[in-house]
Design an enzyme around this catalytic site. Structure first.
Site, PDB file in Angstrom:
ATOM      1  N   TYR A  89      -4.931   3.681   8.102  1.00 55.06           N
ATOM      2  CA  TYR A  89      -6.299   3.140   8.208  1.00 55.06           C
ATOM      3  C   TYR A  89      -6.903   3.447   9.571  1.00 55.06           C
ATOM      4  CZ  TYR A  89      -3.686   0.715   4.631  1.00 55.06           C
ATOM      5  OH  TYR A  89      -2.851   0.444   3.590  1.00 55.06           O
TER       6      TYR A  89
ATOM      7  N   SER B  52       0.802  -1.241   0.000  1.00 59.40           N
ATOM      8  CA  SER B  52       0.000   0.000   0.000  1.00 59.40           C
ATOM      9  C   SER B  52       0.828   1.281   0.000  1.00 59.40           C
ATOM     10  CB  SER B  52      -0.956   0.016   1.183  1.00 59.40           C
ATOM     11  OG  SER B  52      -2.013  -0.874   0.946  1.00 59.40           O
TER      12      SER B  52
ATOM     13  N   LYS C 229       0.242   3.278  -2.993  1.00 58.08           N
ATOM     14  CA  LYS C 229      -0.966   4.095  -3.174  1.00 58.08           C
ATOM     15  C   LYS C 229      -0.640   5.597  -3.170  1.00 58.08           C
ATOM     16  CE  LYS C 229      -3.999   0.614  -1.007  1.00 58.08           C
ATOM     17  NZ  LYS C 229      -4.626   0.181   0.270  1.00 58.08           N
TER      18      LYS C 229
ATOM     19  N   VAL D 120       1.263  -3.783   3.754  1.00 57.39           N
ATOM     20  CA  VAL D 120       1.242  -5.085   4.441  1.00 57.39           C
ATOM     21  C   VAL D 120       2.492  -5.922   4.172  1.00 57.39           C
ATOM     22  CG1 VAL D 120      -1.255  -5.332   4.759  1.00 57.39           C
ATOM     23  CG2 VAL D 120      -0.200  -6.158   2.638  1.00 57.39           C
TER      24      VAL D 120
ATOM     25  N   TYR E 190      -3.726  -2.280 -10.333  1.00 60.07           N
ATOM     26  CA  TYR E 190      -3.644  -2.157  -8.875  1.00 60.07           C
ATOM     27  C   TYR E 190      -2.764  -3.263  -8.260  1.00 60.07           C
ATOM     28  CZ  TYR E 190      -5.022  -2.411  -3.982  1.00 60.07           C
ATOM     29  OH  TYR E 190      -4.990  -2.499  -2.613  1.00 60.07           O
TER      30      TYR E 190
END
Ligand code: GLN
Length: 303
Positions: free
Chosen positions: A239, A63, A66, A257, A188
């Site tokens: 998050y 991530s 992102k 992760v 993605y």
């Protein structure tokens, strides 16, 4: 300040901690990594670099990608992508779907999976070959052509990406995905499967600490875009643990992760940690500890 000795002290403390968390296994290929790996890399505003441990070992950035995907999309599209995305913390895990349904297919922010899938959709619309374009963008930012996708991880994620398929299908049903689900998820999964070292990540994030200018002093983002993306990192980068990260560390940052965390102090430094064991929220357990120690020892946080 003797940064090298601070990093060494943090390393020695952190590697001695017994409970290292749990390596992510929901993407089966990620589970092969050695939980004892630990790397830390710092680049300061006077262009000095310091590293300790496995800071030059490539790992799956997941991530963390992102943020770079958002930067690329924002640099081309400007703020119009905010019509399709929010900038509020979700207070839920990164792969949660309920909010997306309740909020009519508008993801809360670009760093939960559904939001990042919308950003991937933007890249698929913008470029003929979005995977190659994204890879070259990251290589340019890091000043390093040795960065590559790990195809085994991309395949593994595709085979088990049921929740991401669910998110993409929900987005499509609400009219918030312009391209076919498979094309967007291909992009993605690949961006998440990028492998980088702590050093490469630190360098690629230089623009967020340098008012939008990358290592070569080329303008990649406007100052307003940098301000905004840093704000989203602070409020949404971890998050449903974003509050805890701000409380303990006090920096904008982003986790993945694969066990990586990158964080930065604007106009001052970028720091990347890698420790594959995750806590229950999916953020690197020892990475968070290392960064808490760094900002406490140096007294260099945004607060
Ligand atoms: N590729 C991962 C997923 O989609 C990214 C999640 C993460 O790093 N938090 O589930």
């Amino acid at each position: 300040m003797n940064y090298q000795s601070i990093l060494n002290d943090i390393h020695d403390h952190v590697v001695s901690v017994e409970d290292k968390g749990t390596v992510a296994s929901y993407i089966p290929e990620l589970a092969h990594v050695n939980i004892n790996n630990f790397g830390l890399h710092l680049r300061t505003k006077d262009e000095q670099e310091y590293g300790v441990g496995h800071y030059n070992t490539p790992f799956s950035i997941q991530s963390i990608s992102k943020v770079l995907a958002l930067a690329l999309a924002a640099s081309k599209e400007g703020s119009s992508i905010l019509n399709r995305l929010g900038v509020e913390p979700s207070g839920h895990p990164f792969n949660q779907l309920a909010l997306l349904e309740i909020e009519n297919g508008i993801p809360r922010n670009p760093f939960i999976n559904s939001g990042a899938i919308v950003v991937a959709d933007v890249l698929v619309s913008l470029f003929d070959n979005p995977k190659e374009h994204f890879l070259n963008y990251v290589r340019d930012l890091a000043g390093d052509d040795n960065i590559n996708y790990n195809m085994d991880i991309a395949r593994s994620e595709k085979e088990t990406g049921f929740r991401n398929y669910a998110a993409a299908n929900l987005l499509k049903s609400f009219g918030n995905l312009n391209n076919p689900v498979d094309d967007v998820l291909e992009c993605y999964f690949m961006q998440c499967a990028l492998e980088m070292t702590c050093t490469q990540i630190t360098r690629s994030f230089h623009m967020f600490a340098n008012k939008g200018k990358c290592l070569l002093e080329k303008v990649r983002l406007t100052e307003q875009q940098v301000k905004r993306i840093n704000a989203i990192m602070l409020t949404c980068g971890f998050y449903d643990e974003a509050g805890e990260f701000a409380f303990e560390v006090g920096l904008p940052g982003k986790s993945g992760v694969g066990g990586g965390i990158v964080a930065l102090l604007p106009d001052n430094y970028v720091i990347t940690t890698w420790a594959p064991g995750l806590n229950k929220k999916g953020n690197s357990k020892l990475g968070m500890l290392a960064l808490e120690q760094f900002t406490t020892k140096t007294q260099l946080s945004i607060f």
